[in-house]
Design a protein around this motif. Structure first.
Motif, PDB file in Angstrom:
ATOM      1  N   GLN A  97       0.828  -1.202   0.000  1.00 18.38           N
ATOM      2  CA  GLN A  97       0.000   0.000   0.000  1.00 18.38           C
ATOM      3  C   GLN A  97       0.864   1.255   0.000  1.00 18.38           C
ATOM      4  O   GLN A  97       0.620   2.211  -0.757  1.00 18.38           O
ATOM      5  CB  GLN A  97      -0.916  -0.003   1.232  1.00 18.38           C
ATOM      6  N   GLY A  98       1.923   1.255   0.831  1.00 18.16           N
ATOM      7  CA  GLY A  98       2.788   2.432   0.924  1.00 18.16           C
ATOM      8  C   GLY A  98       3.502   2.746  -0.385  1.00 18.16           C
ATOM      9  O   GLY A  98       3.505   3.908  -0.845  1.00 18.16           O
ATOM     10  N   PHE A  99       4.062   1.733  -1.020  1.00 15.71           N
ATOM     11  CA  PHE A  99       4.765   1.964  -2.278  1.00 15.71           C
ATOM     12  C   PHE A  99       3.797   2.330  -3.399  1.00 15.71           C
ATOM     13  O   PHE A  99       4.134   3.098  -4.305  1.00 15.71           O
ATOM     14  CB  PHE A  99       5.592   0.726  -2.661  1.00 15.71           C
ATOM     15  N   SER A 100       2.582   1.794  -3.344  1.00 12.59           N
ATOM     16  CA  SER A 100       1.570   2.165  -4.343  1.00 12.59           C
ATOM     17  C   SER A 100       1.233   3.650  -4.232  1.00 12.59           C
ATOM     18  O   SER A 100       1.087   4.353  -5.235  1.00 12.59           O
ATOM     19  CB  SER A 100       0.309   1.318  -4.165  1.00 12.59           C
ATOM     20  N   GLN A 101       1.101   4.123  -2.979  1.00 11.51           N
ATOM     21  CA  GLN A 101       0.806   5.541  -2.768  1.00 11.51           C
ATOM     22  C   GLN A 101       1.960   6.420  -3.249  1.00 11.51           C
ATOM     23  O   GLN A 101       1.731   7.505  -3.820  1.00 11.51           O
ATOM     24  CB  GLN A 101       0.513   5.783  -1.282  1.00 11.51           C
ATOM     25  N   LEU A 102       3.202   5.956  -3.031  1.00  8.85           N
ATOM     26  CA  LEU A 102       4.356   6.719  -3.524  1.00  8.85           C
ATOM     27  C   LEU A 102       4.354   6.787  -5.055  1.00  8.85           C
ATOM     28  O   LEU A 102       4.648   7.833  -5.655  1.00  8.85           O
ATOM     29  CB  LEU A 102       5.657   6.084  -3.032  1.00  8.85           C
ATOM     30  N   VAL A 136      -1.694   0.891 -11.088  1.00  9.90           N
ATOM     31  CA  VAL A 136      -1.267   1.152  -9.709  1.00  9.90           C
ATOM     32  C   VAL A 136      -2.480   1.422  -8.816  1.00  9.90           C
ATOM     33  O   VAL A 136      -2.527   0.998  -7.654  1.00  9.90           O
ATOM     34  CB  VAL A 136      -0.277   2.330  -9.658  1.00  9.90           C
ATOM     35  N   GLN A 137      -3.494   2.120  -9.349  1.00 11.05           N
ATOM     36  CA  GLN A 137      -4.720   2.359  -8.581  1.00 11.05           C
ATOM     37  C   GLN A 137      -5.396   1.042  -8.188  1.00 11.05           C
ATOM     38  O   GLN A 137      -5.908   0.901  -7.069  1.00 11.05           O
ATOM     39  CB  GLN A 137      -5.686   3.224  -9.392  1.00 11.05           C
ATOM     40  N   ILE A 138      -5.377   0.093  -9.122  1.00  8.67           N
ATOM     41  CA  ILE A 138      -5.967  -1.224  -8.824  1.00  8.67           C
ATOM     42  C   ILE A 138      -5.184  -1.913  -7.702  1.00  8.67           C
ATOM     43  O   ILE A 138      -5.763  -2.475  -6.767  1.00  8.67           O
ATOM     44  CB  ILE A 138      -5.987  -2.106 -10.087  1.00  8.67           C
ATOM     45  N   ILE A 139      -3.844  -1.853  -7.791  1.00  6.33           N
ATOM     46  CA  ILE A 139      -3.001  -2.453  -6.749  1.00  6.33           C
ATOM     47  C   ILE A 139      -3.293  -1.810  -5.398  1.00  6.33           C
ATOM     48  O   ILE A 139      -3.459  -2.500  -4.379  1.00  6.33           O
ATOM     49  CB  ILE A 139      -1.511  -2.310  -7.105  1.00  6.33           C
ATOM     50  N   LEU A 140      -3.382  -0.478  -5.380  1.00 11.73           N
ATOM     51  CA  LEU A 140      -3.639   0.248  -4.135  1.00 11.73           C
ATOM     52  C   LEU A 140      -5.014  -0.110  -3.564  1.00 11.73           C
ATOM     53  O   LEU A 140      -5.158  -0.395  -2.373  1.00 11.73           O
ATOM     54  CB  LEU A 140      -3.544   1.754  -4.380  1.00 11.73           C
TER      55      LEU A 140
END
Length: 358
Positions: free
Chosen positions: A149-154, A168-172
């Motif tokens: 979650q943290g790396f997705s937000q970055l 990336v939005q899907i991953i998050l």
């Protein structure tokens, strides 16, 4: 005559077996074996009342008793009543002479309740161990999920191609959903003392649905929430309510999956007077009338041995009663079942009003 009267009226099951048949049985024995009078039992083969898996064992034990084996201690076997119902029986005996013939006097004891209690205590212990393991796994899973979650937000903070950004939005989104499920699982597994607080049941049902989403998906169960906006808040222990809802939804899931390989569960909620009433309606096989009156009894279950303990609905009934509410079921065979839970509402308040008005 006095001895005969004492035996006839004894609450203990006393019988005499001779030549492989019942030569005598008292009234308590007739009741244990599903008969109205001893005459229905006398003369019938002993093995007729023993489960086939245990007949050799009983035959050997009776032979040991006749041979004067002092070590012939009580044994537990599966017995059969006249109606075919299986019961757990403890049997002990002694050699006697009855009407001039060698015979065996036996004392039978129904230990079905004791065996059920022992089995369910073992099952509860097993479930506690599974719960502890699940909580440990959830803790381990939550850490890498938080990293994802943290790396997705970055990554989202960078200038990305539209297609990459969408991925990336899907991953998050999915990592956040997984974290919520893990948190709900940890919350449910946590051993807290019961504590009443103001509860919005809508939020509780949302969390329970999230916890059950995987089970529903793999069992082809569609669930739908139909909650009225004016449902009252309740004063309750949130964890215990989760337990009630999970028990009901799991029963519905198993019934529908076994019956039709899937199904639909509709969860409705409304205000009835000052109370909150929830209903859980499935399109499974329904409940037979003779079973409907027993569904909340401890240890009662129609499931196979490895699929249920018969405690879920009984525990749920106790929880709802302790909250001043009631729980009941309505059903017709072949037309599904509906379980109702009604809890006292906090009069004058709707979800959110307590926060707004104080």
């Amino acid at each position: 005559e006095l001895y005969s009267a004492l035996v006839d009226l004894s609450p203990e099951v006393i019988a005499v077996q001779s030549g492989g048949r019942y030569a005598y049985v008292n009234m308590a024995g007739a009741r244990l074996l599903g008969a109205g009078t001893p005459a229905e039992i006398i003369g019938r083969p002993v093995e007729e009342f023993i489960h086939t898996d245990y007949r050799d064992r009983v035959r050997q034990r009776l032979q040991d008793i006749q041979n004067g084996d002092s070590k012939a201690s009580p044994i537990q076997v599966k017995g059969l009543r006249l109606d075919g119902e299986t019961i757990d029986i403890e049997m002990t005996g002694a050699p006697i002479t009855y009407q001039g013939e060698p015979a065996t006097q036996v004392i039978l004891r129904d230990v079905t309740g004791q065996r059920n209690m022992e089995d369910n205590l073992r099952q509860r212990q097993k479930l506690e161990i599974v719960g502890e393991l699940a909580a440990g796994v959830a803790h381990e899973v939550r850490n890498p999920l938080s990293v994802i979650q943290g790396f997705s937000q970055l990554l989202m903070a960078r200038q990305l191609d539209e297609e990459v950004s969408r991925d990336v939005q899907i991953i998050l989104r999915e990592s956040q959903r997984a974290i919520r499920v893990v948190q709900d699982l940890l919350s449910f597994a946590r051993r807290d003392e019961p504590q009443a607080a103001v509860v919005d049941v809508t939020q509780v049902l949302d969390r329970v649905q999230a916890l059950k989403s995987y089970d529903f998906r793999v069992n082809h169960i569609e669930s739908e929430l139909r909650l009225k906006p004016d449902m009252p808040l309740v004063m309750a222990d949130e964890g215990q309510l989760q337990q009630v809802f999970i028990n009901i939804m799991t029963n519905a899931q198993q019934a529908m999956a076994d019956y039709r390989g899937g199904g639909n569960l509709v969860i409705s909620g409304e205000r009835v007077g000052g109370n909150l009433r929830l209903s859980f309606a499935d399109n499974g096989p329904g409940i037979a009338p003779e079973h409907l009156v027993k569904v909340f009894d401890p240890f009662f279950t129609t499931k196979e041995a490895d699929k249920g303990t018969g405690l879920g609905l009984s525990v749920s009934c106790g929880i709802v009663a302790n909250h001043g509410g009631q729980i009941w079921a309505e059903s017709e065979a072949g037309k599904g079942a509906t379980f109702y839970v009604e809890l006292p509402g906090m009069l004058g308040h709707r979800p959110g009003e307590l926060l707004q008005g104080g």
